[in-house]
Write an enzyme that holds these catalytic residues in place. Sequence first.
Site, PDB file in Angstrom:
ATOM      1  N   GLY A 216      65.814  30.450  -8.548  1.00 36.24           N
ATOM      2  CA  GLY A 216      64.439  30.535  -9.065  1.00 36.24           C
ATOM      3  C   GLY A 216      63.546  29.518  -8.396  1.00 36.24           C
ATOM      4  N   ASN A 217      62.363  29.295  -8.963  1.00 34.40           N
ATOM      5  CA  ASN A 217      61.462  28.287  -8.412  1.00 34.40           C
ATOM      6  C   ASN A 217      60.664  27.651  -9.549  1.00 34.40           C
ATOM      7  OD1 ASN A 217      58.899  29.834  -8.791  1.00 34.40           O
ATOM      8  ND2 ASN A 217      59.972  31.250  -7.434  1.00 34.40           N
ATOM      9  N   ARG A 218      59.844  26.674  -9.207  1.00 23.20           N
ATOM     10  CA  ARG A 218      59.225  25.851 -10.248  1.00 23.20           C
ATOM     11  C   ARG A 218      57.874  26.371 -10.724  1.00 23.20           C
ATOM     12  NH1 ARG A 218      58.767  20.416  -7.520  1.00 23.20           N
ATOM     13  NH2 ARG A 218      57.641  19.898  -9.428  1.00 23.20           N
ATOM     14  N   SER A 219      57.501  27.563 -10.340  1.00 24.83           N
ATOM     15  CA  SER A 219      56.192  28.070 -10.767  1.00 24.83           C
ATOM     16  C   SER A 219      56.133  28.235 -12.295  1.00 24.83           C
ATOM     17  CB  SER A 219      55.935  29.425 -10.105  1.00 24.83           C
ATOM     18  OG  SER A 219      54.808  30.019 -10.686  1.00 24.83           O
ATOM     19  N   ALA A 283      54.905  33.182  -7.460  1.00 20.91           N
ATOM     20  CA  ALA A 283      55.788  32.521  -6.480  1.00 20.91           C
ATOM     21  C   ALA A 283      56.982  33.451  -6.292  1.00 20.91           C
ATOM     22  CB  ALA A 283      56.227  31.169  -7.014  1.00 20.91           C
TER      23      ALA A 283
END
Length: 417
Positions: A216-219, A283
């Site tokens: 995943g990502n930090r958005s 993102a």
Amino acid sequence: MTAQQRIVLGVGGGIAAYKVAALLRLFKESGRHVDVVPTEASLQFVGRATWEALSGRPVHTSVFEAVEDVNHVRLGQEADLVLIAPATADLLARLAAGMANDLLTNTVLASRAPVMVAPAMHTEMWENPATTANIATLRSRGVTVIDPAIGRLTGKDSGPGRLPEAADLFAAAERLLAQRAPSASHAVAPGPLAGRTVVVSAGGTREPLDPVRFLGNRSSGKQGTAIARAALAAGAQVRLVAAHLETGVPDGVELLTASTALQLRDAVDQACEGADAVVMAAAVADFRPADYAGSKIKKKGDDGAPTLTLLRNPDILAGLVDRRRADPGKGPAVIAGFAAETGDDEGSVMDHARAKLARKGCDLLVVNEVGATLGFGTEENTVTILAADGSPETEVAGTKDEVAEAVVTALAAALNR
Ligand code: CTP
């Protein structure tokens, strides 16, 4: 000259009263005449001077003040909307009973304008059968009740009971005001995106590895949802394509959800049918695991670790541009992307952003510098909006709502070119 719309902003005695100051500013900035009518109890939380300074109007709580103006009937009679926030359990009970024991409840009784209440209280009070019955009574009389948001309450507890954010209340009020039969004396200028359909993607995608793990990502989705709200406030129909969000969905959007990049691509393509503009604020993961393990990947041996093979995900933004190039009548007239960049040995943030703009071929690129403490999950953002030729249209440093307004202004300008 068209007359201003008039709003009575009732303020109940809850700690969320402070949020109403931001709501009042939004109404004033949109050119409305606002009379703030607080309850006596609410002045414990936000004082009369704040309301008088922000509204530019005298503020009263009792029918026995400024009697010569006959405020207790005049305010309600002249109003286009009566909005009460936060509506406490006590205030809801008084409204449901038809009481008129202060200026605010008098005003509600003396008004034929739509009434909107935004309750805020602890979850136990909100779910108490007495409150539930009062809400049902008010709804049966045509009062619009904005359900409280779910989240952290005043103490350590959390649950339903929070006052929604000022921008969400503003958007809900705008919709109610827009439904009022337009009369010459009450016409307001339509928003810059009136009649337009805008697609906004927001949040971070997740690419599953096995049933319990993902890449995943930090958005957080805060900037994308702020753009959706700003587009609603500017009069657009908004389709929000939401990946994983750490923030609420704005009231009034048409919602499509997606988890992975491939699902997001399908949802964005569907949402873009017949749309005028799209803002890709999501993102999107550039890679996904080549294999999905149907059961949890187990440790094998003492120190072995699996090797992950990744595949490239499609570039959704570039795909939208390619399709429009192939068939200019197809797809949104304005395609906007985001570029989250860090400077490095190969170039500055702006060097990378201009290269990205050229690669993707979109009409607007919103560039922000990201890093360990910049951009992700924060309330503030600093962006430069680049036009298709790489020239800077606007630079904004401010809250994500302020950045969102600048994006909406740039979208409207691009749609009118
Ligand atoms: N984007 C997209 N599809 C992808 C990746 C990104 O549509 N597979 C969109 C994002 O929503 C954003 C823009 O492209 O609007 C730029 O995203 P960003 O992550 O900054 O760039 P990348 O395309 O990933 O390029 P790079 O890896 O070179 O930074």
